[in-house]
Motif scaffolding. Sequence first.
Motif, mmCIF file in Angstrom:
data_model
loop_
_atom_site.group_PDB
_atom_site.id
_atom_site.type_symbol
_atom_site.label_atom_id
_atom_site.label_comp_id
_atom_site.label_asym_id
_atom_site.label_seq_id
_atom_site.Cartn_x
_atom_site.Cartn_y
_atom_site.Cartn_z
ATOM 1 N N SER A 241 30.085 108.488 95.218
ATOM 2 C CA SER A 241 29.165 107.601 95.936
ATOM 3 C C SER A 241 29.871 106.209 96.433
ATOM 4 C CB SER A 241 27.896 107.171 95.272
ATOM 5 O OG SER A 241 28.233 106.567 94.238
ATOM 6 N N THR A 242 31.308 106.312 96.519
ATOM 7 C CA THR A 242 32.007 105.001 96.555
ATOM 8 C C THR A 242 32.614 105.232 97.840
ATOM 9 O OG1 THR A 242 31.984 104.646 94.095
ATOM 10 C CG2 THR A 242 33.540 103.314 95.424
ATOM 11 N N SER A 243 32.476 103.956 98.786
ATOM 12 C CA SER A 243 33.430 103.951 99.804
ATOM 13 C C SER A 243 34.828 103.313 99.538
ATOM 14 C CB SER A 243 32.958 103.074 101.161
ATOM 15 O OG SER A 243 31.723 103.568 101.495
ATOM 16 N N LEU A 244 35.820 103.923 99.985
ATOM 17 C CA LEU A 244 37.106 103.552 99.540
ATOM 18 C C LEU A 244 38.134 103.064 100.691
ATOM 19 C CD1 LEU A 244 37.924 106.612 96.920
ATOM 20 C CD2 LEU A 244 37.422 104.212 96.411
ATOM 21 N N ASN A 245 38.953 102.239 100.405
ATOM 22 C CA ASN A 245 39.862 101.760 101.348
ATOM 23 C C ASN A 245 41.018 102.113 100.897
ATOM 24 O OD1 ASN A 245 42.199 99.420 102.061
ATOM 25 N ND2 ASN A 245 40.453 99.525 103.560
ATOM 26 N N PHE A 246 41.923 103.067 101.799
ATOM 27 C CA PHE A 246 43.139 103.522 101.763
ATOM 28 C C PHE A 246 44.219 102.918 102.548
ATOM 29 C CE2 PHE A 246 46.105 107.054 102.640
ATOM 30 C CZ PHE A 246 46.429 107.519 101.453
ATOM 31 N N ARG A 247 45.354 102.813 101.893
ATOM 32 C CA ARG A 247 46.422 102.317 102.277
ATOM 33 C C ARG A 247 47.585 102.488 101.539
ATOM 34 N NH1 ARG A 247 43.147 99.079 99.493
ATOM 35 N NH2 ARG A 247 43.957 97.689 97.719
ATOM 36 N N VAL A 296 47.400 103.607 97.592
ATOM 37 C CA VAL A 296 46.076 102.810 96.779
ATOM 38 C C VAL A 296 44.871 103.178 97.568
ATOM 39 C CG1 VAL A 296 44.840 100.690 96.380
ATOM 40 C CG2 VAL A 296 47.400 100.932 96.321
ATOM 41 N N ALA A 297 43.748 103.630 96.745
ATOM 42 C CA ALA A 297 42.403 103.860 97.228
ATOM 43 C C ALA A 297 41.400 103.031 96.149
ATOM 44 C CB ALA A 297 42.020 105.186 97.100
ATOM 45 N N SER A 298 41.090 101.921 96.953
ATOM 46 C CA SER A 298 40.229 100.946 96.119
ATOM 47 C C SER A 298 38.614 100.917 96.569
ATOM 48 C CB SER A 298 40.901 99.622 96.266
ATOM 49 O OG SER A 298 40.843 99.086 97.543
ATOM 50 N N ALA A 299 37.575 100.704 95.852
ATOM 51 C CA ALA A 299 36.508 100.369 96.105
ATOM 52 C C ALA A 299 35.976 99.413 96.957
ATOM 53 C CB ALA A 299 35.674 100.215 94.892
ATOM 54 N N ARG A 300 35.110 99.756 98.084
ATOM 55 C CA ARG A 300 34.881 98.675 98.975
ATOM 56 C C ARG A 300 33.245 98.302 98.855
ATOM 57 N NH1 ARG A 300 36.398 95.468 102.014
ATOM 58 N NH2 ARG A 300 36.146 96.114 104.244
ATOM 59 N N PHE A 301 33.022 97.035 99.158
ATOM 60 C CA PHE A 301 31.739 96.248 99.250
ATOM 61 C C PHE A 301 31.034 96.300 97.869
ATOM 62 C CE2 PHE A 301 31.807 99.602 102.914
ATOM 63 C CZ PHE A 301 32.679 98.573 103.833
ATOM 64 N N GLU A 304 34.872 92.716 93.410
ATOM 65 C CA GLU A 304 36.437 93.191 93.129
ATOM 66 C C GLU A 304 36.953 92.891 91.625
ATOM 67 O OE1 GLU A 304 40.353 93.314 95.789
ATOM 68 O OE2 GLU A 304 39.160 91.708 96.146
ATOM 69 N N SER A 305 36.440 91.585 91.240
ATOM 70 C CA SER A 305 36.946 91.150 89.922
ATOM 71 C C SER A 305 36.262 92.080 88.823
ATOM 72 C CB SER A 305 36.491 89.814 89.577
ATOM 73 O OG SER A 305 34.896 89.543 89.430
ATOM 74 N N LEU A 306 35.360 92.875 89.044
ATOM 75 C CA LEU A 306 34.427 93.668 88.022
ATOM 76 C C LEU A 306 35.153 95.027 88.337
ATOM 77 C CD1 LEU A 306 30.892 92.695 88.009
ATOM 78 C CD2 LEU A 306 32.425 92.182 86.250
ATOM 79 N N TRP A 307 35.456 95.380 89.480
ATOM 80 C CA TRP A 307 35.875 96.783 89.868
ATOM 81 C C TRP A 307 37.326 96.798 89.715
ATOM 82 C CZ3 TRP A 307 32.840 101.228 92.184
ATOM 83 C CH2 TRP A 307 31.420 101.138 92.122
ATOM 84 N N ARG A 308 38.234 95.958 89.525
ATOM 85 C CA ARG A 308 39.638 96.082 89.723
ATOM 86 C C ARG A 308 40.145 97.421 88.923
ATOM 87 N NH1 ARG A 308 43.096 91.401 87.650
ATOM 88 N NH2 ARG A 308 44.586 92.567 88.646
ATOM 89 N N ARG A 309 39.284 97.809 87.756
ATOM 90 C CA ARG A 309 40.098 99.059 87.005
ATOM 91 C C ARG A 309 39.500 100.128 87.893
ATOM 92 N NH1 ARG A 309 35.772 101.418 84.293
ATOM 93 N NH2 ARG A 309 34.116 100.215 83.909
ATOM 94 N N VAL A 310 38.685 99.877 88.855
ATOM 95 C CA VAL A 310 38.372 101.198 89.500
ATOM 96 C C VAL A 310 39.005 101.408 90.988
ATOM 97 C CG1 VAL A 310 36.169 102.509 90.460
ATOM 98 C CG2 VAL A 310 35.808 101.030 88.690
ATOM 99 N N THR A 311 40.544 101.685 90.611
ATOM 100 C CA THR A 311 41.313 101.599 91.700
ATOM 101 C C THR A 311 42.279 102.816 91.358
ATOM 102 O OG1 THR A 311 41.416 99.036 91.892
ATOM 103 C CG2 THR A 311 43.117 100.401 93.005
ATOM 104 N N SER A 332 43.860 94.465 99.917
ATOM 105 C CA SER A 332 42.667 95.238 100.768
ATOM 106 C C SER A 332 42.282 94.463 101.736
ATOM 107 C CB SER A 332 41.578 95.495 99.575
ATOM 108 O OG SER A 332 41.157 94.271 98.938
ATOM 109 N N PRO A 333 41.329 94.641 102.548
ATOM 110 C CA PRO A 333 40.645 93.693 103.727
ATOM 111 C C PRO A 333 40.259 92.532 102.879
ATOM 112 C CG PRO A 333 39.925 95.909 104.128
ATOM 113 C CD PRO A 333 40.800 96.185 102.800
ATOM 114 N N ASN A 334 40.547 91.215 103.448
ATOM 115 C CA ASN A 334 40.460 90.089 103.013
ATOM 116 C C ASN A 334 39.088 89.699 102.473
ATOM 117 O OD1 ASN A 334 42.934 89.129 103.810
ATOM 118 N ND2 ASN A 334 42.093 88.396 105.631
ATOM 119 N N ASP A 335 38.004 90.043 102.975
ATOM 120 C CA ASP A 335 36.630 89.900 102.601
ATOM 121 C C ASP A 335 36.233 91.192 101.960
ATOM 122 O OD1 ASP A 335 34.004 89.309 101.846
ATOM 123 O OD2 ASP A 335 33.721 88.356 103.714
ATOM 124 N N GLN A 336 35.863 91.258 100.660
ATOM 125 C CA GLN A 336 35.518 92.671 100.232
ATOM 126 C C GLN A 336 34.329 93.147 100.658
ATOM 127 O OE1 GLN A 336 37.229 94.602 98.649
ATOM 128 N NE2 GLN A 336 36.231 96.085 97.635
#
Length: 599
Positions: A241-247, A296-301, A304-311, A332-336
């Motif tokens: 269920s998680t949107s991810l930012n890919f780079r 990298v694929a990191s969670a969006r919205f 970020e401090s809580l979800w850093r390990r979910v990367t 990742s994009p500047n404003d999570q």
Amino acid sequence: MGMAGRRSAMPAGAVLRLVWALALVGTCMAADPVVYFDWDVSYITAAPLGVKQQVIAINGQFPGPTINVTTNYNVIVNVQNDLDEPVLITWDGIQQRKNSWQDGVLGTTCPIPSGWNWTYQFQVKDQIGSFFYFPSINFQRASGGYGGIIVNNREVIAVPFGKPDGDITIFIGDWYNRDHKDLRKALDNGKDLGMPDGVLINGKGPYRFNKTLVPDGIEYETINVHPGRTYRIRVHNVGVSTSLNFRIQNHNMLLVETEGSYTVQQNYTNLDIHMGQSYSFLVTMDQNASSDYYIVASARFVNESLWRRVTGVAILHYTNSKGKASGPLPDSPNDQFDKTFSMNQARSIRWNVSAGAARPNPQGSFRYGSINVTQVYVLRNKPPVVINGKKRTTLNGISYTPPATPMRLADQFDEKGVYTLDFPTRPLTRPSRVGSSIINGTFRGFMEIIFQNNDTKVQSYHIDGYAFFVVGMDFGEWTENSRGTYNKWDGVARCTTQVFPGAWTAVLVSLDNVGIWNVRTENLDTWYLGQETYIRVVNPEQTNKTELAPPNNVLYCGRLESRQKAQAIHHKASAPAIVHGRSNIFTSLVLFIATAIFL
């Protein structure tokens, strides 16, 4: 040993499966080429995040094998279900022209029982692009069972970019250390799934970019490339269920295709990929090889401090690399929480109307903006509600529940009362209810669907059987005046679109494919709790030119269960996938059967 003593080398069930496949091949071998795959769907033990758990594999592979075919090929997939529960495989984005029998969802097909075997047969008709398959029931995708589908152009059709030096498929997705049974039990008990335990890339955990966040011993994915070469990289978000930012660190990603449509070519340094979406990029290996690079694929919205390990972190390794990747991950994009940035990204993805696709004529010759709309549906979701003491999700106040008898099968045998054709065109103000209410589509009509997301997280919506044109999206409530903002020329045609929280997305779809087709959120939790419906498209003339007959191996359940013949429980399938072209498929399968029986 004499021949008679060797005939038992192949189990009888496997012989029957191959004979059945041979019969299927005989029905289509005179036309387009055929490919055949023999799959065993089973559990294996894996520990992608360092915790041993059961995952769903195909032929022992997690993720499963890639189906790599050319447009108009006939695909035969023989599935042996060695799970301890029923399974269905759906082919996300494959339109199953005139053939919803093969769609692999509960609205059209009975599940394959545990220990049973079933053979899918379908044609990738007039399609190209990047898609994927996955198990569609019982929350099973959360444990794996997914794999890629590549549909190539025929050689006579020009591709709007040079031939890449390689083709790479990447699956990204959030992941829980609990298996799908535990996750669905939590949902059944009214609980939220909570934060996932990580993000996988190709079924593997993160590279140890941070010794505090990533434990030692995690297996990670490495993509090996040659300097100076250009690769087509296909990326699919197959998670829960998680949107991810890919780079990819220091590399531009030239977007060229999404879910069957060539796009206007644009460079991105990162792209938000939402649930169920597929993109392909051209990436040139034009950096120096002083070290490897992060993928990298990191969670969006999220916080970020809580979800850093979910990367999710994989490694791009040049063959002449001089060292391991190190240091911080690419930003990742500047404003999570900046959904406007993400929406503008989505709006920037346009259809390449000057390029051919699966057919010789340019895609833009289909001028969707000048077609009169015949039906309009506004589909509104909202946060979960309690119905009859159970937590449920809804569209227009209806929480869908699948009937015991698949709806397409009920129609075939004139079983009344299995479902209703009264799905409301607008959100209802009455209390939410559970039901099997679906949309009555008009054959060869042109439908406008507005997905209105009144929940607090991004939802991705998918329609089986079709590609639709994404013509508009914005924040707030959709109104009739919102049509003034529509893109009526080059809105991209695809099968899955994101809908941001507190926002709407409008799509147009030409209902030219007869069948009963699933409309769903691709977010597994909200889908499981009822956020879906179906569109029924029937040709009133009922001619066989607009729909294929049910397959000879159709499964029966629900009211029609008495029609089902017993099937012997088979041993695990062990035959390898066989892929052959039109000229030798018949001979090859005959030889394969003869070899298996007599040697």
